[in-house]
Design a protein around this motif. Structure first.
Motif, short mmCIF file in Angstrom:
data_model
loop_
_atom_site.label_atom_id
_atom_site.label_comp_id
_atom_site.label_asym_id
_atom_site.label_seq_id
_atom_site.Cartn_x
_atom_site.Cartn_y
_atom_site.Cartn_z
N LEU B 357 -9.47 -11.54 2.98
CA LEU B 357 -10.40 -10.41 2.80
C LEU B 357 -9.73 -9.06 2.99
CD1 LEU B 357 -13.71 -11.67 4.50
CD2 LEU B 357 -13.01 -11.79 2.11
N MET B 358 -8.68 -9.01 3.80
CA MET B 358 -8.15 -7.69 4.18
C MET B 358 -6.91 -7.25 3.40
SD MET B 358 -8.72 -6.93 8.17
CE MET B 358 -7.37 -7.92 8.77
N ARG B 359 -6.12 -8.20 2.96
CA ARG B 359 -4.87 -7.78 2.30
C ARG B 359 -5.17 -7.47 0.84
NH1 ARG B 359 0.93 -11.03 2.02
NH2 ARG B 359 2.23 -9.16 1.90
N LEU B 360 -4.94 -6.22 0.47
CA LEU B 360 -5.39 -5.73 -0.83
C LEU B 360 -4.25 -5.63 -1.84
CD1 LEU B 360 -7.37 -2.62 0.46
CD2 LEU B 360 -8.35 -4.84 -0.15
N PRO B 361 -4.55 -5.93 -3.10
CA PRO B 361 -3.65 -5.44 -4.14
C PRO B 361 -3.73 -3.92 -4.16
CG PRO B 361 -5.63 -6.40 -5.12
CD PRO B 361 -5.74 -6.59 -3.63
N PHE B 362 -2.60 -3.22 -4.17
CA PHE B 362 -2.62 -1.77 -3.95
C PHE B 362 -1.36 -1.20 -4.58
CE2 PHE B 362 -2.88 2.15 -1.48
CZ PHE B 362 -4.21 2.26 -1.09
N ILE B 363 -1.52 -0.48 -5.64
CA ILE B 363 -0.38 0.01 -6.42
C ILE B 363 -0.61 1.46 -6.81
CG2 ILE B 363 0.78 -0.22 -8.68
CD1 ILE B 363 -0.08 -3.32 -8.31
N TRP B 364 0.41 2.25 -6.66
CA TRP B 364 0.35 3.64 -7.13
C TRP B 364 1.51 3.86 -8.10
CZ3 TRP B 364 1.99 8.35 -3.67
CH2 TRP B 364 1.87 9.54 -4.43
N ARG B 365 1.17 4.11 -9.35
CA ARG B 365 2.20 4.45 -10.32
C ARG B 365 2.13 5.97 -10.51
NH1 ARG B 365 2.92 4.77 -15.81
NH2 ARG B 365 1.48 6.50 -15.49
N PRO B 366 3.00 6.71 -9.81
CA PRO B 366 2.97 8.16 -9.96
C PRO B 366 3.23 8.57 -11.40
CG PRO B 366 4.30 7.53 -8.07
CD PRO B 366 4.01 6.28 -8.83
N ALA B 367 2.74 9.72 -11.78
CA ALA B 367 2.99 10.23 -13.13
C ALA B 367 4.48 10.25 -13.39
CB ALA B 367 2.40 11.63 -13.26
N PRO B 368 4.93 9.71 -14.52
CA PRO B 368 6.38 9.72 -14.80
C PRO B 368 6.99 11.12 -14.72
CG PRO B 368 5.25 8.23 -16.30
CD PRO B 368 4.17 8.93 -15.51
N SER B 369 6.20 12.13 -15.04
CA SER B 369 6.75 13.50 -14.98
C SER B 369 7.08 13.93 -13.57
CB SER B 369 5.73 14.47 -15.59
OG SER B 369 4.53 14.45 -14.84
N SER B 370 6.60 13.20 -12.57
CA SER B 370 6.90 13.56 -11.17
C SER B 370 8.25 13.01 -10.72
CB SER B 370 5.80 13.05 -10.24
OG SER B 370 5.84 11.63 -10.15
N ASN B 371 8.83 12.15 -11.57
CA ASN B 371 10.15 11.57 -11.26
C ASN B 371 10.19 10.86 -9.91
OD1 ASN B 371 11.44 12.42 -13.67
ND2 ASN B 371 11.49 14.51 -12.84
N GLN B 372 9.11 10.24 -9.54
CA GLN B 372 9.06 9.51 -8.28
C GLN B 372 9.73 8.15 -8.44
OE1 GLN B 372 7.82 10.59 -5.23
NE2 GLN B 372 9.00 8.75 -4.74
N ALA B 373 10.61 7.81 -7.53
CA ALA B 373 11.30 6.53 -7.61
C ALA B 373 10.36 5.38 -7.30
CB ALA B 373 12.48 6.53 -6.63
N ALA B 374 10.58 4.25 -7.97
CA ALA B 374 9.81 3.04 -7.66
C ALA B 374 10.17 2.55 -6.26
CB ALA B 374 10.11 1.97 -8.71
N ALA B 375 9.18 1.90 -5.62
CA ALA B 375 9.42 1.45 -4.24
C ALA B 375 8.44 0.34 -3.88
CB ALA B 375 9.26 2.63 -3.27
N VAL B 376 8.79 -0.35 -2.80
CA VAL B 376 7.86 -1.29 -2.18
C VAL B 376 7.68 -0.83 -0.74
CG1 VAL B 376 7.48 -3.67 -1.44
CG2 VAL B 376 8.60 -3.20 -3.64
N VAL B 377 6.43 -0.65 -0.34
CA VAL B 377 6.14 -0.16 1.01
C VAL B 377 5.52 -1.30 1.81
CG1 VAL B 377 4.73 1.44 2.36
CG2 VAL B 377 5.88 2.23 0.28
N SER B 378 6.12 -1.60 2.94
CA SER B 378 5.59 -2.68 3.77
C SER B 378 4.80 -2.17 4.97
CB SER B 378 6.75 -3.56 4.27
OG SER B 378 7.61 -2.78 5.09
N LYS B 379 4.86 -0.90 5.23
CA LYS B 379 4.12 -0.33 6.37
C LYS B 379 2.62 -0.30 6.05
CE LYS B 379 7.82 0.65 8.76
NZ LYS B 379 8.13 -0.15 9.95
N PRO B 380 1.78 -0.34 7.07
CA PRO B 380 0.34 -0.41 6.83
C PRO B 380 -0.26 0.89 6.30
CG PRO B 380 0.81 -0.31 9.19
CD PRO B 380 2.13 -0.44 8.49
#
Lengths: 144, 511
Positions: B357-380
């Motif tokens: 019930l608590m662990r969520l699918p949770f994804i943020w794809r920043p706008a490509p124009s922001s040039n944000q690097a892909a990452a995996v975050v394990s912190k809560p």
């Protein structure tokens, strides 16, 4: 399955003033948000909800001495229903209004009970701030 | 022209239903690609595991104790703060299309504005959304999808599974091949089903906007929440007979019941049919009767619904691309809470603060124009961080009433900005049964305390090591070697748990 819900509110107006409105079967729609019309014929009452649903009711008691009003929904969707409104004089020109809903199925007690809670808030608003309300009562001293 | 925001939510979807999270049943290439090009969060939790409180957290950026929607059936006050209002004030065009559920659905008195728009043939505005177009899990109720289906395809209205039974309880009726609760063969053509309708209406609204406008669109799919009744034409995608039992389901009955007995007493009481503490589980269904084949069939139907959502998102992204917006669109994908889906022999949801019930699918794809690097975050992180993130994307100062922080873009960022814990709370008072639960999760432990209520005396709790016991089978609440750590976790919980709003808002409907 049976469910019972009770809500209450203290109103800073004499019990007689509050009863003049709460005890008038034909004026429920004046203070019950979500009820838009109300027609009384003897012990029969038909309310119309804000969703456009007409609901027939039987008036079981309107006791001016105890200030108790009881009714039941007679729609076949509901196996059992009893709504009870008590206006209790607290002796200091204030009163306690108790609105109880007993119902089978129990889910309807929650749904109706949600409406009665809102109704008590509106009743208090109308009685304590009459300038903002549209209420009319037949009681002497009632607000117009 | 700034960054636009497509906020995609589903309802009651588990973490492990996505390929990018290790799921193997549903094919979810569209969301997987968003994860690959963006930030995938491995430990995101809701602040409540039921719809109304959780969705109220998303829109307000507040914990349930603060926004006051402490259980389903409590309406979010109309005056409650709203991220949509903030963005609207910053010049964004705003819409919510799909399932809102900030106000109760069961509304015969027509008291809640959310239910009035479809009845009146209007589309908002409401809560900061210029456009408000609603749907839920079927063809019932005063929502736009139900009205559309009744008007255009009335023959399809009765094809859905009846979510509620004649007594307005959550229906226990079984269906499908195995008699699984809330499984159903739905003969509705796919193009009339609510998943595709939500995508169609989203595309329509986006198409109505001038290219230069900034927009915030909350696309809210009602699936894969039960009933599990996807269009029959799609069911053959996954044959339930080929579906392996999920890792959380313990096939051996004696072992399953032994594990349940290690948990607070309401788990076993519900399993045995002695206590149904909340409206969200069928009153007349006993989890102990759940069979392995029913678990397989529900998982298969659920996976089909997840695939349909993924394909619908793909259509919306194609429409976004056709407008030339792709580079400037931030996409956030999550759900309001999970689903037990066979874990410990249980199904649906309730006061059970475990990963299902608590662990969520949770994804943020920043706008490509922001040039944000892909990452995996394990912190809560939590839903409470969504609204501040939307503010950050829009370049708007985070209002002081929001209780979260803009999402971290990496574990290092999370560490630097203090993402150490996430809180989840449960309160319910229903027909004389009260359950009150508070949970803290950090990057290794999940710790739950049960406050005094109908089923608990205030002494019970749960403590799981997420590293050594990812299926949360060994409750270490009473492990003397962990007493000090448990005490520290509880102290940390209460140090950060907001006080419950007072007076407590009234429950006005069951859901």
């Amino acid at each position: 399955m049976y469910g019972t819900i009770r809500h209450e509110i203290r109103i800073h107006r004499p019990a007689s003033d509050v009863w003049a409105l709460a005890g008038d079967a034909a004026k429920l729609h004046h203070w019950f948000p979500g009820i838009v019309d109300c027609t009384v014929d003897g012990t029969s009452r038909v309310i119309v909800t804000g969703a456009g649903i007409p609901m027939p009711e039987e008036i079981l008691a309107c006791d001016n001495t105890q200030r108790r009003f009881q009714y039941r929904l007679t729609t076949p969707l509901i196996t059992h229903h009893r709504g009870t409104i008590d206006v209790i004089d607290l002796g200091d020109d204030t009163c306690l209004v108790v609105y109880a809903t007993d119902c089978d199925p129990r889910t309807m007690a929650l749904v109706i009970g949600g409406g009665t809670a809102g109704a008590l808030v509106e009743l208090k608003r109308l009685m304590e701030n009459p300038a903002t309300g549209q209420v009319e009562t037949d009681h002497e001293g009632g607000e117009h | 022209m700034g960054r636009k925001i497509l906020f995609i939510t589903t309802d009651q979807q588990r973490y492990d239903t996505l390929g990018c999270n290790g799921g193997t049943l549903a094919r979810t290439p569209v969301v997987d690609a968003l994860a690959a090009g963006g930030i995938r969060y491995e430990r995101a939790h809701p602040q409540s595991v039921v719809c109304m409180p959780s969705r109220s957290t998303m829109i307000t950026g507040q914990h349930p104790s603060t926004h006051g929607v402490w259980m389903n059936g409590v309406p979010l006050p109309e005056a409650a703060p709203s991220i949509a209002e903030v963005l609207q004030g910053a010049g964004y065009r705003t819409a919510i299309i799909g399932k809102p559920h900030f106000e109760p659905f069961l509304d015969p008195f027509g008291r809640f504005p959310e239910n009035g728009f479809a009845r009146n043939g209007t589309f908002g505005p409401h809560r900061g959304f210029d456009h408000f177009e609603s749907a839920t899990h079927g063809a019932a109720g005063p929502l736009h999808y139900a009205r559309w289906l009744a008007d255009t395809h009335p023959e399809a209205v009765a094809m859905f599974y009846p979510v509620l039974d004649g007594a307005l309880e959550v229906n226990a009726m079984g269906g499908g091949d195995t008699g699984a609760p809330q499984a159903h063969v739905n003969r509705i053509p796919r193009e009339w089903y609510h998943t595709d309708w939500v995508a169609d209406r989203t595309i329509s609204w986006l198409s109505s906007l001038p290219i230069a406008d900034d927009w915030f669109c909350w696309m809210s799919f009602p699936d894969p929440h039960h009933p599990w009744d996807p269009p029959a034409s799609e069911v053959a995608r996954i044959d339930w007979r080929d579906v392996p039992l999920p890792p959380g389901y313990i096939e051996d009955r004696a072992e399953r019941e032994r594990v349940l007995d290690l948990k607070p007493r309401h788990y076993r009481a519900w399993y045995d049919g002695r206590l149904v503490s909340n409206y969200e589980a069928p009153l007349n269904w006993v989890p102990a009767t759940l069979t392995p084949d029913q678990v397989r069939e529900i998982n298969a139907l659920n996976a089909v619904e997840c695939e349909l959502i993924d394909e619908a998102i793909g259509r919306v992204l194609a429409a976004v691309a056709a407008r030339g917006w792709t580079d400037d669109v931030d996409i956030v994908f999550t759900t309001d809470h999970g689903e037990l889906q066979g874990d410990f022999g249980l199904m649906f949801k309730g006061p059970y603060h475990v990963d299902g019930l608590m662990r969520l699918p949770f994804i943020w794809r920043p706008a490509p124009s922001s040039n944000q690097a892909a990452a995996v975050v394990s912190k809560p992180v939590g839903h409470v961080d969504l609204a501040p993130t939307f503010c950050a994307i829009a370049g708007v100062e985070v209002p002081s009433w929001m209780e979260g922080k803009p999402l971290p873009i990496s574990d290092a960022d999370a560490e630097a900005r203090g993402f150490e814990r996430v809180l989840t709370e449960w309160d319910s008072e229903l027909f004389g049964v009260g359950v009150h639960v508070r949970t803290i999760t950090n990057d290794q432990w999940v710790c739950t305390t049960y406050l005094p209520g109908s089923a608990h005396d205030g002494s019970e709790g749960e403590l799981y090591d997420l590293e050594d016991d990812p299926l949360q089978r060994v409750n270490r609440w009473d492990d003397p070697t962990l007493a000090s750590m448990r005490s520290d976790l509880i102290a940390d919980l209460w140090d950060h748990q907001p006080a419950m709003v007072s007076p407590l808002p009234l429950v006005q409907a069951p859901v």
